[in-house]
Motif scaffolding. Structure first.
Motif, PDB file in Angstrom:
ATOM      1  N   ILE A   1     -42.502  23.405 -21.097  1.00 41.57           N
ATOM      2  CA  ILE A   1     -43.735  23.029 -20.408  1.00 41.57           C
ATOM      3  C   ILE A   1     -43.873  21.509 -20.324  1.00 41.57           C
ATOM      4  N   PHE A   2     -43.356  20.816 -21.315  1.00 38.74           N
ATOM      5  CA  PHE A   2     -43.374  19.354 -21.290  1.00 38.74           C
ATOM      6  C   PHE A   2     -42.345  18.824 -20.292  1.00 38.74           C
ATOM      7  N   THR A   3     -41.170  19.436 -20.281  1.00 38.33           N
ATOM      8  CA  THR A   3     -40.135  19.037 -19.321  1.00 38.33           C
ATOM      9  C   THR A   3     -40.590  19.303 -17.891  1.00 38.33           C
ATOM     10  N   TYR A   4     -41.209  20.457 -17.683  1.00 40.72           N
ATOM     11  CA  TYR A   4     -41.744  20.813 -16.360  1.00 40.72           C
ATOM     12  C   TYR A   4     -42.718  19.748 -15.866  1.00 40.72           C
ATOM     13  N   THR A   5     -43.610  19.314 -16.745  1.00 41.76           N
ATOM     14  CA  THR A   5     -44.629  18.330 -16.363  1.00 41.76           C
ATOM     15  C   THR A   5     -44.000  16.986 -16.016  1.00 41.76           C
ATOM     16  N   ALA A   6     -43.072  16.538 -16.854  1.00 46.35           N
ATOM     17  CA  ALA A   6     -42.387  15.271 -16.576  1.00 46.35           C
ATOM     18  C   ALA A   6     -41.669  15.332 -15.231  1.00 46.35           C
ATOM     19  N   GLU A   7     -40.980  16.439 -14.976  1.00 50.45           N
ATOM     20  CA  GLU A   7     -40.233  16.564 -13.720  1.00 50.45           C
ATOM     21  C   GLU A   7     -41.178  16.563 -12.516  1.00 50.45           C
ATOM     22  N   LYS A   8     -42.341  17.181 -12.646  1.00 49.69           N
ATOM     23  CA  LYS A   8     -43.325  17.165 -11.562  1.00 49.69           C
ATOM     24  C   LYS A   8     -43.790  15.742 -11.251  1.00 49.69           C
ATOM     25  N   LEU A   9     -43.754  14.880 -12.264  1.00 47.81           N
ATOM     26  CA  LEU A   9     -44.133  13.476 -12.076  1.00 47.81           C
ATOM     27  C   LEU A   9     -42.947  12.617 -11.653  1.00 47.81           C
ATOM     28  N   GLY A  10     -41.783  13.234 -11.550  1.00 49.17           N
ATOM     29  CA  GLY A  10     -40.585  12.484 -11.190  1.00 49.17           C
ATOM     30  C   GLY A  10     -40.047  11.640 -12.330  1.00 49.17           C
ATOM     31  N   LEU A  11     -40.289  12.078 -13.568  1.00 49.58           N
ATOM     32  CA  LEU A  11     -39.916  11.298 -14.744  1.00 49.58           C
ATOM     33  C   LEU A  11     -39.021  12.113 -15.673  1.00 49.58           C
ATOM     34  N   ASN A  12     -38.360  11.416 -16.572  1.00 52.48           N
ATOM     35  CA  ASN A  12     -37.729  12.037 -17.720  1.00 52.48           C
ATOM     36  C   ASN A  12     -38.758  12.138 -18.841  1.00 52.48           C
ATOM     37  N   THR A  13     -38.563  13.101 -19.734  1.00 51.71           N
ATOM     38  CA  THR A  13     -39.513  13.226 -20.847  1.00 51.71           C
ATOM     39  C   THR A  13     -39.549  11.969 -21.704  1.00 51.71           C
ATOM     40  N   SER A  14     -38.436  11.245 -21.769  1.00 58.01           N
ATOM     41  CA  SER A  14     -38.393  10.020 -22.580  1.00 58.01           C
ATOM     42  C   SER A  14     -39.298   8.928 -22.030  1.00 58.01           C
ATOM     43  N   GLN A  15     -39.761   9.100 -20.814  1.00 56.02           N
ATOM     44  CA  GLN A  15     -40.672   8.129 -20.196  1.00 56.02           C
ATOM     45  C   GLN A  15     -42.141   8.512 -20.395  1.00 56.02           C
ATOM     46  N   CYS A  16     -42.388   9.538 -21.208  1.00 55.32           N
ATOM     47  CA  CYS A  16     -43.749  10.051 -21.402  1.00 55.32           C
ATOM     48  C   CYS A  16     -44.137  10.031 -22.881  1.00 55.32           C
ATOM     49  N   ILE A  17     -45.421   9.829 -23.121  1.00 56.59           N
ATOM     50  CA  ILE A  17     -46.034  10.012 -24.440  1.00 56.59           C
ATOM     51  C   ILE A  17     -47.027  11.155 -24.318  1.00 56.59           C
ATOM     52  N   TYR A  18     -47.045  12.015 -25.332  1.00 58.98           N
ATOM     53  CA  TYR A  18     -47.995  13.123 -25.345  1.00 58.98           C
ATOM     54  C   TYR A  18     -48.928  12.979 -26.540  1.00 58.98           C
ATOM     55  N   VAL A  19     -50.207  13.212 -26.296  1.00 56.76           N
ATOM     56  CA  VAL A  19     -51.237  13.076 -27.322  1.00 56.76           C
ATOM     57  C   VAL A  19     -51.879  14.438 -27.545  1.00 56.76           C
ATOM     58  N   GLY A  20     -51.889  14.911 -28.794  1.00 57.49           N
ATOM     59  CA  GLY A  20     -52.502  16.205 -29.072  1.00 57.49           C
ATOM     60  C   GLY A  20     -52.847  16.373 -30.531  1.00 57.49           C
ATOM     61  N   ASP A  21     -53.607  17.435 -30.824  1.00 61.49           N
ATOM     62  CA  ASP A  21     -54.103  17.657 -32.187  1.00 61.49           C
ATOM     63  C   ASP A  21     -53.307  18.694 -32.959  1.00 61.49           C
ATOM     64  N   HIS A  22     -52.608  19.594 -32.279  1.00 58.42           N
ATOM     65  CA  HIS A  22     -51.948  20.705 -32.963  1.00 58.42           C
ATOM     66  C   HIS A  22     -50.580  20.264 -33.471  1.00 58.42           C
ATOM     67  N   PRO A  23     -50.333  20.415 -34.782  1.00 57.50           N
ATOM     68  CA  PRO A  23     -49.077  19.899 -35.336  1.00 57.50           C
ATOM     69  C   PRO A  23     -47.828  20.590 -34.796  1.00 57.50           C
ATOM     70  N   VAL A  24     -47.964  21.816 -34.329  1.00 53.84           N
ATOM     71  CA  VAL A  24     -46.816  22.546 -33.794  1.00 53.84           C
ATOM     72  C   VAL A  24     -46.844  22.569 -32.274  1.00 53.84           C
ATOM     73  N   ASN A  25     -47.882  23.151 -31.708  1.00 59.45           N
ATOM     74  CA  ASN A  25     -47.939  23.302 -30.250  1.00 59.45           C
ATOM     75  C   ASN A  25     -47.825  21.976 -29.524  1.00 59.45           C
ATOM     76  N   ASP A  26     -48.497  20.955 -30.039  1.00 59.91           N
ATOM     77  CA  ASP A  26     -48.510  19.657 -29.372  1.00 59.91           C
ATOM     78  C   ASP A  26     -47.395  18.738 -29.874  1.00 59.91           C
ATOM     79  N   ILE A  27     -47.382  18.498 -31.160  1.00 61.64           N
ATOM     80  CA  ILE A  27     -46.487  17.468 -31.696  1.00 61.64           C
ATOM     81  C   ILE A  27     -45.035  17.936 -31.727  1.00 61.64           C
ATOM     82  N   GLN A  28     -44.770  19.071 -32.342  1.00 59.25           N
ATOM     83  CA  GLN A  28     -43.383  19.552 -32.399  1.00 59.25           C
ATOM     84  C   GLN A  28     -42.854  19.879 -31.008  1.00 59.25           C
ATOM     85  N   GLY A  29     -43.681  20.531 -30.196  1.00 58.54           N
ATOM     86  CA  GLY A  29     -43.231  20.894 -28.860  1.00 58.54           C
ATOM     87  C   GLY A  29     -42.867  19.693 -28.022  1.00 58.54           C
TER      88      GLY A  29
END
Length: 220
Positions: A154-182
């Motif tokens: 889901i993170f890769t999908y979002t980056a690709e929709k923006l025309g980016l690699n995931t390495s060009q993105c920062i994600y901010v979230g509260d869940h230690p697994v769903n957000d941070i690990q994912g």
């Protein structure tokens, strides 16, 4: 080089805990209008304790409340679950700094967006009533695409929709697994919002941790 800053919604851009308090009042008013104030407070506490911060099977949770309260004239668990999914978004409590932060990030040239788990109507309704959708370059709801955090896809999908690699993105979230690990597994950088149901759980000293959403600005 970071080009996009992406966010979870509940307990990250909005105070889901406070929103749930407002929703419970509406739930009691709609389904239990004749109970005493004391009983209403007891039922709200039951909803808080069993609600697991929203991480429940909705129908099973509602059936559990029916059983717990010996609620003989209750609507079906399906009707109660549908009430949650259609009405919760009426009671957003967006952090006051959230809009300011998104505006500041966009003024600095970053793309911004939301990746959120949940049913399509529920999460899209939250976004529509939050006042934040107009600032987002992308909003991805797991229920719309059939991929759910922590699946890195889901993170890769979002980056690709923006025309980016995931390495060009920062994600901010509260869940230690769903957000941070994912997000980490997808290759995104991360910032942990230490708030809500998972506050102080599984904190990693190597990951930036904030308790005010505007502090994201310190790390981009």
């Amino acid at each position: 080089m970071i080009k996009a800053v992406l966010f979870d919604f509940d307990e990250t851009l909005q105070d889901r805990t406070a929103a749930f308090e407002k929703y419970m009042d509406a739930f009691i008013a709609d389904f239990c209008p004749s109970i005493s104030a004391q009983e209403a407070e007891k039922r709200k506490e039951d909803m808080r304790v069993t609600g697991n911060g929203g991480y429940v099977n909705r129908e099973q949770w509602c059936q559990g409340l029916i059983d717990l309260w010996s609620w003989t004239d209750a609507p079906s668990s399906k009707i109660l679950a549908e009430h949650y999914d259609t009405k919760f978004g009426d009671y957003n409590v967006v952090f006051p700094e959230s809009r300011q932060l998104l505006c500041e990030l966009k003024s600095r040239g970053y793309l911004v967006g939301v990746i959120t788990n949940g049913p399509s109507y529920l999460q899209n309704h939250k976004m529509d009533t939050s006042g934040l959708r107009d600032l987002c370059d992308i909003v991805v709801v797991s229920g719309d695409i059939g991929i759910h955090k922590p699946d890195p896809a889901i993170f890769t999908y979002t980056a690709e929709k923006l025309g980016l690699n995931t390495s060009q993105c920062i994600y901010v979230g509260d869940h230690p697994v769903n957000d941070i690990q994912g997000a980490l597994q997808s290759g995104m950088g991360v910032i942990r919002m230490n708030y809500g149901w998972f506050k102080d759980q599984q904190l990693n000293p190597n990951i930036p941790t904030i308790d005010n959403i505007f502090d994201v600005i310190k790390y981009v």
